[in-house]
Design a protein around this motif. Structure first.
Motif, PDB file in Angstrom:
ATOM      1  N   GLY A 132       0.821  -1.215   0.000  1.00  0.00           N
ATOM      2  CA  GLY A 132       0.000   0.000   0.000  1.00  0.00           C
ATOM      3  C   GLY A 132       0.851   1.260   0.000  1.00  0.00           C
ATOM      4  N   ASP A 133       0.246   2.359  -0.469  1.00  0.00           N
ATOM      5  CA  ASP A 133       0.952   3.641  -0.402  1.00  0.00           C
ATOM      6  C   ASP A 133       1.155   3.998   1.060  1.00  0.00           C
ATOM      7  OD1 ASP A 133       1.210   4.528  -3.176  1.00  0.00           O
ATOM      8  OD2 ASP A 133      -0.986   4.403  -3.170  1.00  0.00           O
ATOM      9  N   HIS A 134       2.323   4.492   1.372  1.00  0.00           N
ATOM     10  CA  HIS A 134       2.582   4.859   2.766  1.00  0.00           C
ATOM     11  C   HIS A 134       3.747   5.831   2.823  1.00  0.00           C
ATOM     12  CE1 HIS A 134       5.249   1.476   1.799  1.00  0.00           C
ATOM     13  NE2 HIS A 134       6.097   2.014   2.647  1.00  0.00           N
ATOM     14  N   PRO A 135       3.765   6.676   3.870  1.00  0.00           N
ATOM     15  CA  PRO A 135       4.916   7.572   4.034  1.00  0.00           C
ATOM     16  C   PRO A 135       6.074   6.800   4.663  1.00  0.00           C
ATOM     17  CG  PRO A 135       3.387   7.867   5.858  1.00  0.00           C
ATOM     18  CD  PRO A 135       2.777   6.832   4.947  1.00  0.00           C
ATOM     19  N   ILE A 136       7.297   7.204   4.352  1.00  0.00           N
ATOM     20  CA  ILE A 136       8.441   6.567   5.007  1.00  0.00           C
ATOM     21  C   ILE A 136       9.610   7.549   5.032  1.00  0.00           C
ATOM     22  CG2 ILE A 136       9.635   5.500   3.046  1.00  0.00           C
ATOM     23  CD1 ILE A 136       8.811   3.646   6.304  1.00  0.00           C
ATOM     24  N   ILE A 137      10.436   7.403   6.041  1.00  0.00           N
ATOM     25  CA  ILE A 137      11.699   8.151   6.109  1.00  0.00           C
ATOM     26  C   ILE A 137      12.804   7.115   6.247  1.00  0.00           C
ATOM     27  CG2 ILE A 137      13.111   9.801   7.419  1.00  0.00           C
ATOM     28  CD1 ILE A 137      10.480  11.056   8.458  1.00  0.00           C
ATOM     29  N   VAL A 138      13.823   7.241   5.388  1.00  0.00           N
ATOM     30  CA  VAL A 138      14.945   6.298   5.427  1.00  0.00           C
ATOM     31  C   VAL A 138      16.251   7.094   5.439  1.00  0.00           C
ATOM     32  CG1 VAL A 138      16.092   4.354   4.288  1.00  0.00           C
ATOM     33  CG2 VAL A 138      13.602   4.576   4.162  1.00  0.00           C
ATOM     34  N   ILE A 139      17.139   6.724   6.339  1.00  0.00           N
ATOM     35  CA  ILE A 139      18.397   7.449   6.524  1.00  0.00           C
ATOM     36  C   ILE A 139      19.556   6.452   6.512  1.00  0.00           C
ATOM     37  CG2 ILE A 139      19.730   8.758   8.257  1.00  0.00           C
ATOM     38  CD1 ILE A 139      17.056  10.111   9.015  1.00  0.00           C
ATOM     39  N   SER A 140      20.673   6.842   5.869  1.00  0.00           N
ATOM     40  CA  SER A 140      21.797   5.907   5.729  1.00  0.00           C
ATOM     41  C   SER A 140      23.128   6.564   6.119  1.00  0.00           C
ATOM     42  CB  SER A 140      21.847   5.418   4.276  1.00  0.00           C
ATOM     43  OG  SER A 140      22.810   4.423   4.140  1.00  0.00           O
ATOM     44  N   PRO A 141      23.852   5.986   7.079  1.00  0.00           N
ATOM     45  CA  PRO A 141      25.117   6.580   7.555  1.00  0.00           C
ATOM     46  C   PRO A 141      26.344   6.040   6.817  1.00  0.00           C
ATOM     47  CG  PRO A 141      24.521   4.774   9.002  1.00  0.00           C
ATOM     48  CD  PRO A 141      23.494   4.783   7.884  1.00  0.00           C
ATOM     49  N   SER A 142      27.416   6.856   6.774  1.00  0.00           N
ATOM     50  CA  SER A 142      28.619   6.427   6.055  1.00  0.00           C
ATOM     51  C   SER A 142      29.853   6.312   6.949  1.00  0.00           C
ATOM     52  CB  SER A 142      28.910   7.383   4.900  1.00  0.00           C
ATOM     53  OG  SER A 142      29.336   8.618   5.412  1.00  0.00           O
ATOM     54  N   VAL A 144      31.192   5.697  11.415  1.00  0.00           N
ATOM     55  CA  VAL A 144      30.763   5.360  12.778  1.00  0.00           C
ATOM     56  C   VAL A 144      30.228   6.614  13.477  1.00  0.00           C
ATOM     57  CG1 VAL A 144      31.542   4.490  15.019  1.00  0.00           C
ATOM     58  CG2 VAL A 144      32.319   3.391  12.914  1.00  0.00           C
ATOM     59  N   LYS A 145      30.949   7.715  13.291  1.00  0.00           N
ATOM     60  CA  LYS A 145      30.526   8.990  13.893  1.00  0.00           C
ATOM     61  C   LYS A 145      29.113   9.358  13.433  1.00  0.00           C
ATOM     62  CE  LYS A 145      32.053  13.863  13.989  1.00  0.00           C
ATOM     63  NZ  LYS A 145      31.040  14.582  13.199  1.00  0.00           N
ATOM     64  N   GLU A 146      28.898   9.227  12.129  1.00  0.00           N
ATOM     65  CA  GLU A 146      27.601   9.591  11.582  1.00  0.00           C
ATOM     66  C   GLU A 146      26.507   8.623  12.043  1.00  0.00           C
ATOM     67  OE1 GLU A 146      27.047  11.645   7.416  1.00  0.00           O
ATOM     68  OE2 GLU A 146      26.642   9.502   7.282  1.00  0.00           O
ATOM     69  N   THR A 147      26.892   7.365  12.264  1.00  0.00           N
ATOM     70  CA  THR A 147      25.912   6.393  12.756  1.00  0.00           C
ATOM     71  C   THR A 147      25.363   6.855  14.100  1.00  0.00           C
ATOM     72  OG1 THR A 147      27.063   4.612  11.605  1.00  0.00           O
ATOM     73  CG2 THR A 147      25.539   3.965  13.351  1.00  0.00           C
ATOM     74  N   TYR A 148      26.253   7.336  14.941  1.00  0.00           N
ATOM     75  CA  TYR A 148      25.832   7.855  16.258  1.00  0.00           C
ATOM     76  C   TYR A 148      24.873   9.047  16.059  1.00  0.00           C
ATOM     77  CZ  TYR A 148      26.189   9.765  20.982  1.00  0.00           C
ATOM     78  OH  TYR A 148      25.895  10.240  22.234  1.00  0.00           O
ATOM     79  N   GLU A 149      25.322   9.994  15.250  1.00  0.00           N
ATOM     80  CA  GLU A 149      24.540  11.233  15.083  1.00  0.00           C
ATOM     81  C   GLU A 149      23.191  10.968  14.407  1.00  0.00           C
ATOM     82  OE1 GLU A 149      28.582  13.929  14.521  1.00  0.00           O
ATOM     83  OE2 GLU A 149      27.383  13.372  12.783  1.00  0.00           O
ATOM     84  N   LEU A 150      23.218  10.119  13.385  1.00  0.00           N
ATOM     85  CA  LEU A 150      21.978   9.890  12.631  1.00  0.00           C
ATOM     86  C   LEU A 150      21.004   8.978  13.360  1.00  0.00           C
ATOM     87  CD1 LEU A 150      23.307   9.671   8.952  1.00  0.00           C
ATOM     88  CD2 LEU A 150      22.165  11.593  10.059  1.00  0.00           C
ATOM     89  N   ALA A 151      21.505   8.141  14.261  1.00  0.00           N
ATOM     90  CA  ALA A 151      20.587   7.345  15.088  1.00  0.00           C
ATOM     91  C   ALA A 151      19.719   8.310  15.911  1.00  0.00           C
ATOM     92  CB  ALA A 151      21.360   6.390  15.989  1.00  0.00           C
ATOM     93  N   ILE A 152      20.359   9.364  16.393  1.00  0.00           N
ATOM     94  CA  ILE A 152      19.617  10.383  17.152  1.00  0.00           C
ATOM     95  C   ILE A 152      18.586  11.052  16.244  1.00  0.00           C
ATOM     96  CG2 ILE A 152      19.838  12.605  18.375  1.00  0.00           C
ATOM     97  CD1 ILE A 152      22.710  11.637  19.162  1.00  0.00           C
ATOM     98  N   ARG A 153      19.030  11.382  15.037  1.00  0.00           N
ATOM     99  CA  ARG A 153      18.131  12.043  14.093  1.00  0.00           C
ATOM    100  C   ARG A 153      16.928  11.150  13.751  1.00  0.00           C
ATOM    101  NH1 ARG A 153      17.263  16.021  10.559  1.00  0.00           N
ATOM    102  NH2 ARG A 153      16.685  15.468   8.440  1.00  0.00           N
ATOM    103  N   CYS A 154      17.184   9.846  13.592  1.00  0.00           N
ATOM    104  CA  CYS A 154      16.083   8.914  13.307  1.00  0.00           C
ATOM    105  C   CYS A 154      15.008   9.005  14.389  1.00  0.00           C
ATOM    106  CB  CYS A 154      16.602   7.470  13.241  1.00  0.00           C
ATOM    107  SG  CYS A 154      17.490   7.077  11.732  1.00  0.00           S
ATOM    108  N   PHE A 155      15.434   8.981  15.648  1.00  0.00           N
ATOM    109  CA  PHE A 155      14.473   9.060  16.746  1.00  0.00           C
ATOM    110  C   PHE A 155      13.748  10.400  16.742  1.00  0.00           C
ATOM    111  CE2 PHE A 155      16.382   5.243  18.409  1.00  0.00           C
ATOM    112  CZ  PHE A 155      15.314   4.643  19.062  1.00  0.00           C
ATOM    113  N   ASN A 156      14.511  11.478  16.514  1.00  0.00           N
ATOM    114  CA  ASN A 156      13.886  12.799  16.538  1.00  0.00           C
ATOM    115  C   ASN A 156      12.819  12.941  15.456  1.00  0.00           C
ATOM    116  OD1 ASN A 156      15.466  13.426  18.707  1.00  0.00           O
ATOM    117  ND2 ASN A 156      16.875  14.765  17.593  1.00  0.00           N
ATOM    118  N   LEU A 157      13.108  12.425  14.267  1.00  0.00           N
ATOM    119  CA  LEU A 157      12.117  12.502  13.183  1.00  0.00           C
ATOM    120  C   LEU A 157      10.934  11.578  13.468  1.00  0.00           C
ATOM    121  CD1 LEU A 157      14.505  12.579  10.076  1.00  0.00           C
ATOM    122  CD2 LEU A 157      13.164  14.487  10.969  1.00  0.00           C
ATOM    123  N   ALA A 158      11.222  10.390  14.012  1.00  0.00           N
ATOM    124  CA  ALA A 158      10.148   9.441  14.338  1.00  0.00           C
ATOM    125  C   ALA A 158       9.175  10.063  15.335  1.00  0.00           C
ATOM    126  CB  ALA A 158      10.734   8.147  14.904  1.00  0.00           C
TER     127      ALA A 158
END
Lengths: 374, 178
Positions: A132-142, A144-158
C-alpha cells in the motif's frame, strides 16, 4: 572535552539511540546486525530501559510498536531476511502513526544470501517493502561517527512526525570500528503528548496547526482504539471514503510538505565538478578516496551523497544534474537508486553505473575507472 | 608514519580480530585516525579469519586495506590465502610453525615464534594475539608502548591483566626487526 573512543558502527547505533532517549529494544539477532541487540541488552538496563529478545523478527517489531504505544522510545534491528518479515507490521505503524526506529544492517541477498558480506540491496524494500501507499523516512550513515549522530536524528524525526523511520545501515559501516567523540549534550525531540488524558478524548483528532495528533501513552488515563484499518478520529474502523482520503492525504503530506526538514544531503567538491559520484552509506568511503585520486590527476570530480535516502533528494540532485557532465552511480546492488537518478537527470547528463553484488566491496579504483571513462 | 595498512590473518578463534581492535584502540588513544574491519565465514572457530586495521595521521576514506604495508599470518592456510599479490615493500610476518613459505616478491619476510611464545613462555596459547600485538608495535612503531598497554588493558577480560601484560612484554622481547 568530549571523550574520544573506539566504537563499532553497530555499537554507535545503540549509543546514539540511547542518547536520543531509546529505552526499549526488542529484536532477534541476525548478522550483521547482531551487535545492536547485544549492546542494547547490556546498555538498556544500565539506563533504566528494557531489552527483550523475541522469538522472531515479526514479534520483535510488534513488541517495539507496543512499547512505543505505551510511551517508550523504541527500536528494533535486523538484516535483510528479518527486514522482509517486519514489513507487515511496519505498514501498521505507518498507518497508525506509531513512532519507531527500525534498523536494517543490509547484507547480501536475496534470501539468507551471504550473511557476513556487504550489500545495499534493500533500498527499494525500505521504500516500498510494506504494501500500500505509505509515508516513510529512510536514513543511511557512512561512518561510525555519523551512525551515532543519525541514530539520534532517526528518533527525533520518528517522534516529531509520529512515523516509523528506517535506519538503513550496511555491513561496511555496521562492522567498522573508528574513533569517535561522544558529545556531552545532544538535542532530542519528544512526540506531542496529551497533557490531561481522559477517556473521552479522540485519539486521532488533529487540532488546526498540528502536524500530527497528540499521542497519550497507553495506560495513562486515555482509553483508545488503534487499528490497522482506516479509522475515524476515535481510532475505530470506518468505511468512509472522505475520512480515508483525509487520513491518507495527511500522513503522506506530513512527510512531503516537510521535505526541507527531513531531506539531508552531503555535497563534496561539487562547486567546479564535471563528474559527480552519487553514493550513500558505506559505499561513500570508496568514493571519497576515488575522488581524491581523481582530483590529484586533475579531474574535476565531486560527491553527491543523499544522507536521507527516502524521501529522495530530487531537488538537490536536480541542481547537480544542471551543472555536471556525468554522474557515476555507485551502489552495492543491481541498480536501485540508479533509476531515481536517471528519473531526475532526464538525460541532461551522462549516467554511468557501478554496482556490485558478489559480496565484495566496491573499491576506489573501480569508481576511479568509471570517473575517467569517456 | 603517515598511513599504515595492516592485515592479520589466522584461523578463527586465534584472536586476530581482537588484535586489530587493540591496535585500533591504541591508535585512538594516541590521537590518530583508524579504521578496523574484519571478514570471516559463518563459523565461530576454524576456517580462516582476516582482520584489518588502518592507522593514519589523516582522515581515512576507504576503510578496507588495499595495499597492505604489513601482513601477519599465523597459519599455513591463511598465508596461502592472503600471501598473494602483495605490494612492493610489504612487511610479512609469518609464524615459525608455518612450513611452506611461498615466494612473495618484493616483500620483507620475517619468521617469528608467535604461537610457541604464547604457549611455552607465557604459558597460555590463547595469548598469541597479544604476543602478536607486542611484536607488531615493536616492529612498526605504530604507537607509544604506554598507549598500547592501555589499549590491551581496556579490551581483555578482568583478572587476566598480569597474563596479558606478560604476553605483551614477550611479544616486544621478540625484538622483531627488518
Amino acid at each position: 572535552m568530549p571523550k574520544r573512543v573506539l566504537m563499532q558502527g553497530n555499537e554507535a547505533c545503540v549509543e546514539g539511540a540511547i542518547a536520543a532517549g531509546m529505552r526499549f529494544f526488542a529484536g532477534y539477532p541476525i548478522t550483521p546486525s547482531t551487535e545492536i541487540a547485544e549492546v542494547s541488552a547490556v546498555r538498556l538496563p544500565q539506563v533504566g530501559g528494557h531489552f527483550v529478545q523475541m522469538e522472531d523478527e515479526i514479534a520483535s517489531i510488534a513488541c517495539a510498536i507496543g512499547a512505543s504505544t505505551a510511551g517508550a522510545k523504541a527500536m528494533t534491528a535486523t538484516s535483510g531476511p528479518g527486514f522482509s518479515l517486519k514489513q507487515e507490521n511496519l505498514g501498521y505503524a505507518c498507518l497508525t502513526e506509531i513512532p519507531l526506529v527500525v534498523v536494517d544492517v543490509q547484507r547480501s541477498g536475496p534470501s539468507t544470501g551471504l550473511p557476513t558480506s556487504p550489500s545495499q540491496g534493500d533500498v527499494m524494500m525500505s521504500r516500498w517493502g510494506t504494501h500500500g501507499d505509505h509515508p516513510i523516512i529512510v536514513i543511511s550513515p557512512s561512518s561510525v561517527k555519523e551512525t551515532y549522530e543519525l541514530a539520534i536524528r532517526c528518533f527525533n524525526l520518528a517522534e516529531k512526525y509520529r512515523q516509523p523511520v528506517i535506519f538503513l545501515m550496511d555491513e561496511i559501516v555496521g562492522h567498522l570500528r573508528e574513533g569517535i567523540e561522544i558529545p556531552e549534550n545532544v538535542e532530542t525531540v519528544d512526540r506531542p503528548t496529551v497533557e490531561h488524558p481522559t477517556a473521552k478524548l479522540a485519539a486521532y483528532h488533529v487540532e488546526p496547526g498540528q502536524l500530527v495528533p497528540a499521542m497519550a501513552p497507553f495506560g495513562h488515563g486515555q482509553r483508545y482504539n488503534i487499528s490497522g484499518l482506516f479509522s475515524n478520529e476515535k481510532g475505530f474502523p470506518t468505511n468512509s471514503n472522505e475520512l480515508t482520503e483525509e487520513k491518507m492525504q495527511r500522513i503522506m503530506h506530513k512527510i512531503s510538505d516537510n521535505y526541507d526538514d527531513i531531506v539531508q544531503v552531503e555535497e563534496t567538491g561539487l562547486e567546479d565538478a564535471e563528474v559527480a559520484v552519487f553514493c550513500y552509506g558505506g559505499t561513500t568511503r570508496a568514493a571519497i578516496t576515488a575522488v581524491e585520486e581523481a582530483r590529484a590527476k586533475g579531474i574535476k570530480a565531486g560527491i553527491f551523497r543523499p544522507v536521507t535516502i527516502w524521501p529522495f533528494a530530487e531537488r538537490e540532485l536536480d541542481a547537480v544534474c544542471k551543472k555536471v557532465k556525468k554522474i557515476v552511480v555507485a551502489e552495492h546492488n543491481y541498480g536501485q537508486l540508479l533509476h531515481e537518478v536517471e528519473r531526475v537527470a532526464q538525460g541532461r547528463c551522462k549516467i554511468s553505473f557501478i554496482g556490485k553484488v558478489n559480496g565484495t566491496v566496491i573499491t576506489p579504483d573501480e569508481i576511479l575507472a568509471k570517473i575517467e571513462e569517456e | 608514519m603517515s598511513k599504515m595498512e595492516l592485515r592479520l590473518a589466522g584461523s578463527g578463534g586465534q584472536g586476530v580480530i581482537l588484535a586489530t581492535v587493540i591496535l585500533a584502540e591504541a591508535a585512538v588513544i594516541a590521537g590518530k585516525y583508524t579504521a578496523q574491519s574484519q571478514s570471516y565465514g559463518p563459523e565461530a572457530r576454524g576456517g580462516s579469519a582476516k582482520a584489518e586495521v588502518i592507522i593514519s595521521d589523516d582522515p581515512i576514506g576507504f576503510t578496507k586495506v588495499q595495499k597492505p604495508s604489513f601482513l601477519m599470518a599465523l597459519t599455513q592456510d591463511s598465508l596461502n590465502k592472503y600471501g598473494k599479490n602483495l605490494p612492493e615493500g610489504c612487511i610479512v610476518v609469518v609464524d615459525d610453525s608455518i612450513e611452506h613459505i611461498p615466494d612473495m616478491p618484493g616483500c620483507k619476510v620475517l619468521t617469528l615464534p608467535i604461537l610457541s611464545t604464547a604457549r611455552e613462555k607465557v604459558g597460555r596459547a590463547q595469548t598469541a594475539n597479544i604476543v602478536a600485538v607486542g611484536a607488531i608495535n615493536d616492529l612498526l612503531h605504530l604507537v607509544d608502548h604506554e598507549h598500547l598497554r592501555e589499549a590491551v588493558l581496556s579490551r581483555i577480560p578482568k583478572g587476566t591483566e598480569e597474563l596479558n601484560m606478560k604476553a605483551l612484554e614477550m611479544g616486544m622481547a621478540l625484538n622483531a626487526s627488518v
